[in-house]
Design a protein around this motif. Sequence first.
Motif, PDB file in Angstrom:
ATOM      1  N   ALA B  78      -3.266   9.084   8.653  1.00  0.00           N
ATOM      2  CA  ALA B  78      -3.476   8.424   9.593  1.00  0.00           C
ATOM      3  C   ALA B  78      -1.788   7.244  10.429  1.00  0.00           C
ATOM      4  CB  ALA B  78      -4.164   8.013  10.912  1.00  0.00           C
ATOM      5  N   THR B  79      -1.080   8.223   9.793  1.00  0.00           N
ATOM      6  CA  THR B  79       0.532   7.045  10.133  1.00  0.00           C
ATOM      7  C   THR B  79       0.367   6.658  11.158  1.00  0.00           C
ATOM      8  OG1 THR B  79       1.589   9.011  11.363  1.00  0.00           O
ATOM      9  CG2 THR B  79       1.385   8.706   8.944  1.00  0.00           C
ATOM     10  N   GLN B  80       1.155   5.598  11.483  1.00  0.00           N
ATOM     11  CA  GLN B  80       1.170   4.699  12.596  1.00  0.00           C
ATOM     12  C   GLN B  80       3.085   4.374  12.580  1.00  0.00           C
ATOM     13  OE1 GLN B  80      -1.013   1.093  12.225  1.00  0.00           O
ATOM     14  NE2 GLN B  80      -3.168   2.698  12.524  1.00  0.00           N
ATOM     15  N   THR B  81       3.160   3.663  13.851  1.00  0.00           N
ATOM     16  CA  THR B  81       5.100   4.121  13.717  1.00  0.00           C
ATOM     17  C   THR B  81       5.382   2.608  13.030  1.00  0.00           C
ATOM     18  OG1 THR B  81       4.784   2.302  15.872  1.00  0.00           O
ATOM     19  CG2 THR B  81       4.759   4.410  16.194  1.00  0.00           C
ATOM     20  N   THR B  82       4.007   1.944  12.765  1.00  0.00           N
ATOM     21  CA  THR B  82       5.312   0.435  12.013  1.00  0.00           C
ATOM     22  C   THR B  82       4.551   1.177  10.222  1.00  0.00           C
ATOM     23  OG1 THR B  82       2.330   0.214  11.536  1.00  0.00           O
ATOM     24  CG2 THR B  82       3.046  -1.129  13.366  1.00  0.00           C
ATOM     25  N   ASP B  83       4.599   1.838  10.108  1.00  0.00           N
ATOM     26  CA  ASP B  83       4.548   2.982   8.761  1.00  0.00           C
ATOM     27  C   ASP B  83       6.213   3.694   8.296  1.00  0.00           C
ATOM     28  OD1 ASP B  83       1.484   4.363   9.123  1.00  0.00           O
ATOM     29  OD2 ASP B  83       1.630   2.398   7.979  1.00  0.00           O
ATOM     30  N   VAL B  84       6.910   3.577   9.589  1.00  0.00           N
ATOM     31  CA  VAL B  84       8.151   4.092   9.359  1.00  0.00           C
ATOM     32  C   VAL B  84       8.600   2.646   7.850  1.00  0.00           C
ATOM     33  CG1 VAL B  84      10.181   3.820  10.654  1.00  0.00           C
ATOM     34  CG2 VAL B  84       8.705   4.248  12.095  1.00  0.00           C
ATOM     35  N   GLY B  85       9.773   3.606   7.213  1.00  0.00           N
ATOM     36  CA  GLY B  85      10.774   2.797   6.098  1.00  0.00           C
ATOM     37  C   GLY B  85      10.552   3.853   5.455  1.00  0.00           C
ATOM     38  N   THR B  86      11.192   3.008   3.920  1.00  0.00           N
ATOM     39  CA  THR B  86      11.676   4.048   3.336  1.00  0.00           C
ATOM     40  C   THR B  86      10.601   3.438   1.649  1.00  0.00           C
ATOM     41  OG1 THR B  86      13.705   4.491   3.381  1.00  0.00           O
ATOM     42  CG2 THR B  86      12.903   4.826   1.525  1.00  0.00           C
ATOM     43  N   TYR B  87       9.614   4.472   0.984  1.00  0.00           N
ATOM     44  CA  TYR B  87       8.817   4.075  -0.151  1.00  0.00           C
ATOM     45  C   TYR B  87       9.293   4.673  -1.295  1.00  0.00           C
ATOM     46  CZ  TYR B  87       5.632   3.525   3.675  1.00  0.00           C
ATOM     47  OH  TYR B  87       4.959   3.086   4.904  1.00  0.00           O
ATOM     48  N   PHE B  88       9.921   3.245  -1.522  1.00  0.00           N
ATOM     49  CA  PHE B  88      10.080   3.424  -3.233  1.00  0.00           C
ATOM     50  C   PHE B  88       9.251   3.759  -4.559  1.00  0.00           C
ATOM     51  CE2 PHE B  88      14.999   4.223  -2.650  1.00  0.00           C
ATOM     52  CZ  PHE B  88      14.453   3.278  -1.449  1.00  0.00           C
ATOM     53  N   CYS B  89       9.239   4.091  -5.502  1.00  0.00           N
ATOM     54  CA  CYS B  89       8.093   4.148  -6.707  1.00  0.00           C
ATOM     55  C   CYS B  89       9.055   3.636  -7.817  1.00  0.00           C
ATOM     56  CB  CYS B  89       7.708   5.364  -7.499  1.00  0.00           C
ATOM     57  SG  CYS B  89       8.690   6.417  -7.617  1.00  0.00           S
TER      58      CYS B  89
END
Lengths: 119, 114
Positions: B78-89
């Motif tokens: 349930a994504t929210q606008t605050t989840d915006v960004g780039t996710y790196f492993c």
Amino acid sequence: EPEVTQTPSHQVTQMGQEVILRCVPISNHLYFYWYRQILGQKVEFLVSFYNNEISEKSEIFDDQFSVERPDGSNFTLKIRSTKLEDSAMYFCASTETGTGGLYSNQPQHFGDGTRLSIL
Amino acid sequence: GQQVMQIPQYQHVQEGEDFTTYCNSSTTLSNIQWYKQRPGGHPVFLIQLVKSGEVKKQKRLTFQFGEAKKNSSLHITATQTTDVGTYFCAGPRYSGAGSYQLTFGKGTKLTVIP
């Protein structure tokens, strides 16, 4: 919460000039790192530093680059004779200890970065 | 040398939809770390996974480490606008004197459409 601080936030330099990027790691941290991120690309390791010497450097970190810890708080990255392809965001990071346990590591704390633009 | 691959490179989701990013390493990892980078920001540590098959949760985020310790995933419910960004492993590679360097994947850039 303690932070890694970097200055300047943005540096614009003519090609061929020397630049020094500055970092103040978190005060009780002992291991320091520089990474770079070309716009839109992944974060790439440049160099690690511990006990006043380089621990490891990548193939990107050639003779053009040098690092120094001139005093008890600053950690600097010097780029001599800058090239257009050096334009990137440069991040400093630090950890309190090194590898920690056998498998787990202290997470690296990153500064806000310096955006380097070479004209 | 060690390579870390991540897919997808970009993901656009409607707010409320789920999101998953996958990470694969060319070598077995002692651990894997996940970082989030907001637009214009710096990588911020999210979590570290150490054990084979480990699953960790942070609110709506679920992280998994594969049995062979070569792959990992991050799932956001349930994504929210605050989840915006780039996710790196990122996987560690060990240097001398106890330091280690991170090999980052290319990241997954998440856009959440309100």
